[in-house]
Design a protein around this motif. Structure first.
Motif, PDB file in Angstrom:
ATOM      1  N   LEU A  53      37.344  15.950  41.544  1.00  0.00           N
ATOM      2  CA  LEU A  53      38.581  16.370  42.205  1.00  0.00           C
ATOM      3  C   LEU A  53      39.574  15.227  42.345  1.00  0.00           C
ATOM      4  CD1 LEU A  53      37.114  18.642  45.033  1.00  0.00           C
ATOM      5  CD2 LEU A  53      38.015  19.323  42.806  1.00  0.00           C
ATOM      6  N   ALA A  54      39.068  14.004  42.559  1.00  0.00           N
ATOM      7  CA  ALA A  54      39.975  12.877  42.735  1.00  0.00           C
ATOM      8  C   ALA A  54      40.822  12.628  41.488  1.00  0.00           C
ATOM      9  CB  ALA A  54      39.184  11.623  43.111  1.00  0.00           C
ATOM     10  N   ARG A  55      40.263  12.912  40.307  1.00  0.00           N
ATOM     11  CA  ARG A  55      41.018  12.750  39.062  1.00  0.00           C
ATOM     12  C   ARG A  55      41.787  14.010  38.715  1.00  0.00           C
ATOM     13  NH1 ARG A  55      37.593  11.010  34.211  1.00  0.00           N
ATOM     14  NH2 ARG A  55      39.698  11.031  33.307  1.00  0.00           N
ATOM     15  N   LYS A  56      41.185  15.142  38.984  1.00  0.00           N
ATOM     16  CA  LYS A  56      41.814  16.410  38.604  1.00  0.00           C
ATOM     17  C   LYS A  56      43.115  16.636  39.364  1.00  0.00           C
ATOM     18  CE  LYS A  56      40.683  21.330  38.150  1.00  0.00           C
ATOM     19  NZ  LYS A  56      39.622  22.344  38.347  1.00  0.00           N
ATOM     20  N   TYR A  57      43.144  16.229  40.634  1.00  0.00           N
ATOM     21  CA  TYR A  57      44.328  16.469  41.460  1.00  0.00           C
ATOM     22  C   TYR A  57      45.070  15.166  41.781  1.00  0.00           C
ATOM     23  CZ  TYR A  57      42.451  21.133  41.944  1.00  0.00           C
ATOM     24  OH  TYR A  57      41.983  22.401  41.684  1.00  0.00           O
ATOM     25  N   ARG A  58      45.006  14.219  40.856  1.00  0.00           N
ATOM     26  CA  ARG A  58      45.798  12.996  41.020  1.00  0.00           C
ATOM     27  C   ARG A  58      47.283  13.354  40.932  1.00  0.00           C
ATOM     28  NH1 ARG A  58      44.250   7.655  37.838  1.00  0.00           N
ATOM     29  NH2 ARG A  58      43.158   7.276  39.793  1.00  0.00           N
ATOM     30  N   PRO A  59      48.114  12.842  41.840  1.00  0.00           N
ATOM     31  CA  PRO A  59      49.536  13.200  41.849  1.00  0.00           C
ATOM     32  C   PRO A  59      50.216  12.887  40.517  1.00  0.00           C
ATOM     33  CG  PRO A  59      48.946  12.094  43.888  1.00  0.00           C
ATOM     34  CD  PRO A  59      47.761  11.980  42.978  1.00  0.00           C
ATOM     35  N   GLU A 239      42.403  21.642  52.269  1.00  0.00           N
ATOM     36  CA  GLU A 239      42.314  23.105  52.289  1.00  0.00           C
ATOM     37  C   GLU A 239      43.054  23.703  51.094  1.00  0.00           C
ATOM     38  OE1 GLU A 239      43.831  24.191  56.078  1.00  0.00           O
ATOM     39  OE2 GLU A 239      41.917  23.886  57.119  1.00  0.00           O
ATOM     40  N   LYS A 240      44.181  23.105  50.724  1.00  0.00           N
ATOM     41  CA  LYS A 240      44.931  23.586  49.567  1.00  0.00           C
ATOM     42  C   LYS A 240      44.105  23.449  48.290  1.00  0.00           C
ATOM     43  CE  LYS A 240      49.141  22.620  46.929  1.00  0.00           C
ATOM     44  NZ  LYS A 240      50.353  21.758  46.849  1.00  0.00           N
ATOM     45  N   ILE A 241      43.410  22.314  48.140  1.00  0.00           N
ATOM     46  CA  ILE A 241      42.584  22.101  46.945  1.00  0.00           C
ATOM     47  C   ILE A 241      41.419  23.085  46.924  1.00  0.00           C
ATOM     48  CG2 ILE A 241      41.014  20.445  45.858  1.00  0.00           C
ATOM     49  CD1 ILE A 241      42.938  18.252  46.634  1.00  0.00           C
ATOM     50  N   CYS A 242      40.840  23.369  48.081  1.00  0.00           N
ATOM     51  CA  CYS A 242      39.756  24.366  48.133  1.00  0.00           C
ATOM     52  C   CYS A 242      40.259  25.728  47.657  1.00  0.00           C
ATOM     53  CB  CYS A 242      39.200  24.468  49.550  1.00  0.00           C
ATOM     54  SG  CYS A 242      38.263  23.025  50.083  1.00  0.00           S
ATOM     55  N   GLY A 243      41.497  26.078  48.042  1.00  0.00           N
ATOM     56  CA  GLY A 243      42.064  27.329  47.576  1.00  0.00           C
ATOM     57  C   GLY A 243      42.288  27.341  46.077  1.00  0.00           C
ATOM     58  N   LEU A 244      42.754  26.214  45.522  1.00  0.00           N
ATOM     59  CA  LEU A 244      42.961  26.138  44.081  1.00  0.00           C
ATOM     60  C   LEU A 244      41.647  26.207  43.319  1.00  0.00           C
ATOM     61  CD1 LEU A 244      45.704  23.346  43.957  1.00  0.00           C
ATOM     62  CD2 LEU A 244      46.026  25.805  43.637  1.00  0.00           C
TER      63      LEU A 244
END
Length: 608
Positions: A53-59, A239-244
């Motif tokens: 997740l740290a790489r997948k959702y990097r800004p 929480e937003k990432i959990c939803g995605l």
């Protein structure tokens, strides 16, 4: 065998076909068996490889950075005004986005699209160079790790290429991570280039140890301090990432992860990654599962422990801690929870339950506690817990240190505050009710009863010391031969106020941290009553040693002003006054007058 004109080319040689086995091939391989073809591992398809997740959702844009609004606003204004620095220094704790910000800056500096032909912080649309910079393969953006290339030779090789213009992009951008790891020689080699950089070169530095970077380097960079991301900001992001991701997790579990991340977005995403595999498919990951994963104590149990401390229930508090410790809770973490509850109780007392960061049920409990405690008591409790938290880090046995801290906290819980003591002093009541030498209160406590009690207690008062002045306290310490305590009191206690049973003083610099506890414990042991020992920030008189030192200096000054002493010092160069002693008073001896023998009385006759 297929014909290949470029057999010398290794890539062409890779296309050689291996024929099926026949007699010709037997002759070709010397009649031996045909070698088995080499097994090649099947490459992992891109869709099969899991990205954390740290790489997948990097800004990917500056707007995606959370908790760094001040830095984004400053950069936006700088780019809009065309006042772009030639070097940037990004500092902050791990996982707050230093490397991500550096890559975004490299994209912003070299941003170019069909409509934009200058630096821009608006990266919502992918530019010509953006994808190559994101993947780390752009020829004009060099990312270096100073931890692996610390020497001056590596820095000189890098700076040698600075003078050459960029190949494709607008600027040559050098991103140096962990820049504090560079050697002194490497910093010196970098210094001249930072002082007079070529117009086509930009430097972006990132470090977690800003104090190790020379000031000469810092003064030539535009510095940005990336802040820790507070739990209230990180919580909705998780929480937003959990939803995605389409996973279900208890909101309390997300809150636990946000707190455990300690301001690091990367740590928070890593913990979330770990938490999502704790439960079965389709099930909600509960707070209990996450708490067990993090090794945290149950919040309800720690709050009960806090209530035991407030109530002074020593045995219940010790048993509650041992239960938590038996379940694997870390003593430092438990004390951290106690500090959070002390803070939340103070906030709830002032602003109400909604102002706390705790869940509703816990917020109501700490609000009830705050209504029963004064602000002064909560402040003292915070100070004692903070000191205990520091002791846990230094103690060889954290469990034993925590239990001793519990004893101290529970003991202090039933001590009256200064405001209560002042009321008792004004009303003439004893400072500590039912202490030895104090009159009992309640029915039957009239004047005659108090008088009778005083008569009965008189022998006890004579047996127990009862110092009435600070000098008598010093004499009591000397009589008990506690040399260490006497030295500490004379050296570090600047007396503010004294009453029998209460001492207020200003601690001198470097005073021992346990001086208040030690003095209070000893006086209680020697006098049989509790003593309130409090400290204030200023207004104290001289310490005994400061007073003695001042008096010695004054005595030396008087001696040096004496004409005879001044002449002696002038006659013997290098001579100095080392000590001043008071002149001993003459001893008066009473001598009986000598009576002549014939005038002496006849004792025998008088006896007859």
């Amino acid at each position: 065998m297929s014909e290949h004109p470029d057999l010398d080319d290794p890539f062409a040689a890779a296309e050689i076909d291996i024929p099926e086995r026949d007699d010709a091939t037997d002759d070709m391989f010397g009649g031996g068996p045909v070698p088995a073809p080499i097994a090649v591992a099947k490459p992992i398809e891109k869709s099969e490889a899991y990205t954390v997740l740290a790489r997948k959702y990097r800004p990917r844009t500056f707007e995606d950075l959370i908790g760094q609004e001040a830095m984004v606003r400053t950069l936006t204004n700088a780019f809009t005004a065309g006042r772009i620095a030639h070097a940037f220094m990004l500092t902050g704790v791990r996982g707050v986005g230093k490397t991500t910000t550096a890559r975004l800056l490299a994209r912003a500096l070299n941003y170019e699209s069909d409509t934009v032909h200058g630096p821009s912080v608006d990266l919502s649309v992918m530019g010509i160079h953006c994808q190559a910079i994101i993947e780390g393969r752009h020829i004009d953006v060099l990312e270096l790790d100073a931890a692996s290339r610390t020497g001056v030779d590596a820095m000189r090789d890098l700076l040698e290429s600075v003078r050459y213009a960029p190949v494709e992009a607008r600027y040559k951008v050098y991103v140096i991570d962990e820049v504090h790891m560079l050697s002194t020689g490497a910093f010196n080699a970098l210094l001249k280039t930072l002082e007079e950089p070529p117009p086509h070169a930009k430097f972006i530095f990132a470090t977690t140890e800003i104090r190790k970077v020379p000031v000469t380097i810092l003064s030539r960079c535009q510095r940005f301090d990336l802040r820790r991301v507070e739990p209230e900001t990180l919580n909705p992001h998780l929480e937003k990432i959990c939803g995605l991701e389409g996973v279900k997790i208890d909101p309390d579990a997300v809150a636990l992860i946000a707190r455990a991340a300690e301001g690091s977005v990367r740590d928070g995403l890593s913990l979330l990654d770990q938490a999502l595999v704790q439960g079965s498919a389709g099930e909600i990951t509960s707070a209990e599962v996450v708490r067990d994963m993090l090794g945290l104590a149950d919040r309800g149990a720690t709050l009960s422990l806090f209530e035991n401390i407030i109530s002074g229930q020593m045995s219940e508090a010790l048993l509650a801690f041992r239960t938590l410790y038996g379940f694997g809770a870390d003593p430092s973490q438990i004390m951290g929870d106690m500090l959070e509850y002390a803070h939340a109780t103070s906030v709830a007392k002032i602003l109400g339950a909604d102002a706390t960061r705790l869940p509703k049920a816990q917020a109501m409990r700490v609000t009830a506690l705050g209504s029963q405690l004064s602000a002064g008591t909560l402040s003292r409790l915070w100070t004692l817990m903070l000191k205990a938290f520091e002791e846990l880090r230094r103690a060889p046995d954290a469990c034993a240190a925590f239990e001793m801290a519990l004893v101290r906290l529970c003991y202090a819980a039933d001590l009256p505050g200064p405001e209560v003591l002042m009321k008792r002093l004004q009303s003439g009541e004893p400072l500590v009710p039912n202490a030895p030498g104090s009159a009992p209160s309640g029915p039957g406590g009239g004047a005659s009863a108090r008088g009778a009690t005083a008569v009965q207690m008189r022998p006890v008062q004579q047996a127990i010391p009862n110092p009435q002045t600070f000098e008598e306290v010093l004499q009591l310490i000397s009589d008990k031969r506690d040399i260490g305590l006497r030295v500490d009191v004379e050296r570090f206690v600047r007396l503010v106020a004294f009453r029998p049973g209460a001492i207020t003083f200003e601690p001198a610099p470097n005073a021992p941290g346990d001086l208040v506890r030690k003095l209070s414990m000893k006086l209680r042991e020697w006098t049989g009553q509790r003593w309130l020992i409090a400290t204030e920030g200023g207004g104290g008189a001289e310490t005994i040693m400061e007073r003695d030192s001042r008096e010695r200096d004054a005595a030396k000054a008087r001696l040096q002003a004496n004409p005879f002493v001044a002449q002696v010092l002038q006659t013997f160069p290098g001579a100095e006054i080392t000590a001043v002693r008071a002149k001993p008073k003459p001893v008066v001896v009473e001598i009986e007058p000598i009576v002549p023998e014939d005038e002496r009385p006849d004792i025998d006759k008088e006896n007859d």
